[in-house]
Design a protein around this motif. Sequence first.
Motif, short mmCIF file in Angstrom:
data_model
loop_
_atom_site.label_atom_id
_atom_site.label_comp_id
_atom_site.label_asym_id
_atom_site.label_seq_id
_atom_site.Cartn_x
_atom_site.Cartn_y
_atom_site.Cartn_z
N TRP A 22 0.99 -0.95 0.31
CA TRP A 22 -0.29 -0.03 -0.34
C TRP A 22 0.89 1.65 0.37
O TRP A 22 1.12 1.48 1.18
CB TRP A 22 -1.45 -0.21 1.07
CG TRP A 22 -2.09 0.75 1.50
CD1 TRP A 22 -3.03 1.58 0.13
CD2 TRP A 22 -3.07 1.84 2.89
NE1 TRP A 22 -3.49 2.16 1.15
CE2 TRP A 22 -3.81 2.69 1.56
CE3 TRP A 22 -2.19 1.52 4.12
CZ2 TRP A 22 -4.65 3.23 3.42
CZ3 TRP A 22 -3.28 2.46 4.92
CH2 TRP A 22 -4.02 3.41 4.53
N VAL A 27 0.53 -3.04 4.42
CA VAL A 27 -0.13 -4.14 5.13
C VAL A 27 -0.97 -5.32 5.28
O VAL A 27 -0.52 -5.69 4.69
CB VAL A 27 -1.65 -2.85 5.25
CG1 VAL A 27 -1.02 -1.04 4.52
CG2 VAL A 27 -2.26 -3.55 3.56
N LEU A 28 -1.37 -5.93 6.75
CA LEU A 28 -1.89 -7.12 6.63
C LEU A 28 -3.78 -6.25 6.10
O LEU A 28 -4.56 -6.15 7.39
CB LEU A 28 -1.89 -7.83 8.01
CG LEU A 28 -2.10 -9.16 7.97
CD1 LEU A 28 -1.78 -10.41 6.87
CD2 LEU A 28 -2.52 -9.07 10.00
N GLU A 29 -4.59 -6.89 5.58
CA GLU A 29 -6.07 -7.39 5.69
C GLU A 29 -6.70 -8.10 5.57
O GLU A 29 -6.15 -9.25 5.05
CB GLU A 29 -6.53 -6.67 3.87
CG GLU A 29 -7.35 -5.71 3.71
CD GLU A 29 -7.69 -5.77 2.25
OE1 GLU A 29 -7.34 -7.13 1.26
OE2 GLU A 29 -7.83 -5.01 1.41
N ASP A 30 -7.42 -8.49 6.94
CA ASP A 30 -8.41 -8.56 7.51
C ASP A 30 -9.45 -9.56 6.63
O ASP A 30 -9.99 -8.55 5.76
CB ASP A 30 -8.61 -8.15 8.72
CG ASP A 30 -9.39 -8.20 9.54
OD1 ASP A 30 -10.48 -7.52 8.02
OD2 ASP A 30 -9.66 -7.62 10.17
N LYS A 34 -10.71 -4.45 7.33
CA LYS A 34 -9.97 -3.98 7.76
C LYS A 34 -8.30 -4.16 8.13
O LYS A 34 -7.47 -5.05 7.64
CB LYS A 34 -9.86 -4.67 9.76
CG LYS A 34 -11.33 -3.95 10.18
CD LYS A 34 -11.98 -4.51 11.87
CE LYS A 34 -12.97 -4.21 12.15
NZ LYS A 34 -13.38 -4.48 13.37
N THR A 35 -7.19 -2.54 8.63
CA THR A 35 -5.98 -2.99 7.82
C THR A 35 -5.17 -2.50 8.97
O THR A 35 -5.31 -1.84 10.06
CB THR A 35 -5.30 -2.24 6.55
OG1 THR A 35 -5.70 -0.72 7.11
CG2 THR A 35 -5.76 -2.45 5.11
N GLU A 37 -1.05 -1.73 9.62
CA GLU A 37 0.64 -1.19 8.76
C GLU A 37 1.43 -2.05 9.27
O GLU A 37 1.20 -2.81 10.73
CB GLU A 37 0.64 0.22 8.79
CG GLU A 37 1.67 0.96 8.54
CD GLU A 37 2.45 2.07 8.53
OE1 GLU A 37 3.43 2.22 8.52
OE2 GLU A 37 1.27 2.93 8.76
N GLU A 62 -3.11 0.68 15.36
CA GLU A 62 -3.09 0.74 13.64
C GLU A 62 -1.64 -0.09 12.98
O GLU A 62 -1.56 -0.21 12.47
CB GLU A 62 -3.33 1.74 13.31
CG GLU A 62 -4.92 2.19 13.09
CD GLU A 62 -4.99 2.60 15.14
OE1 GLU A 62 -3.95 3.03 15.03
OE2 GLU A 62 -5.94 2.79 15.10
#
Length: 72
Positions: A22, A27-30, A34-35, A37, A62
């Motif tokens: 990103w 980032v980890l996106e579930d 939701k993300t 960083e 976050e």
Amino acid sequence: MTTIVPPDAPTSQIKTGRLVRWGGAFVLEDDDGKTVELRLMRVPVDHVGKSVTVTGHMLTPEVMEVDGVRAA
């Protein structure tokens, strides 16, 4: 041998999601979109766009400082 952990030491956490690049960050996106960083020591280019499990501790709600990344 006894290990003494300070009361304010960060607690290790495990999170699973999709690793996304990103801008200049990762980032980890579930599953809910939701993300979080990720602060990474190395760039996990082999895992970008894939489902991963990350281990680390939260710097803020976050932002996660990552100790390890592996395929989920």
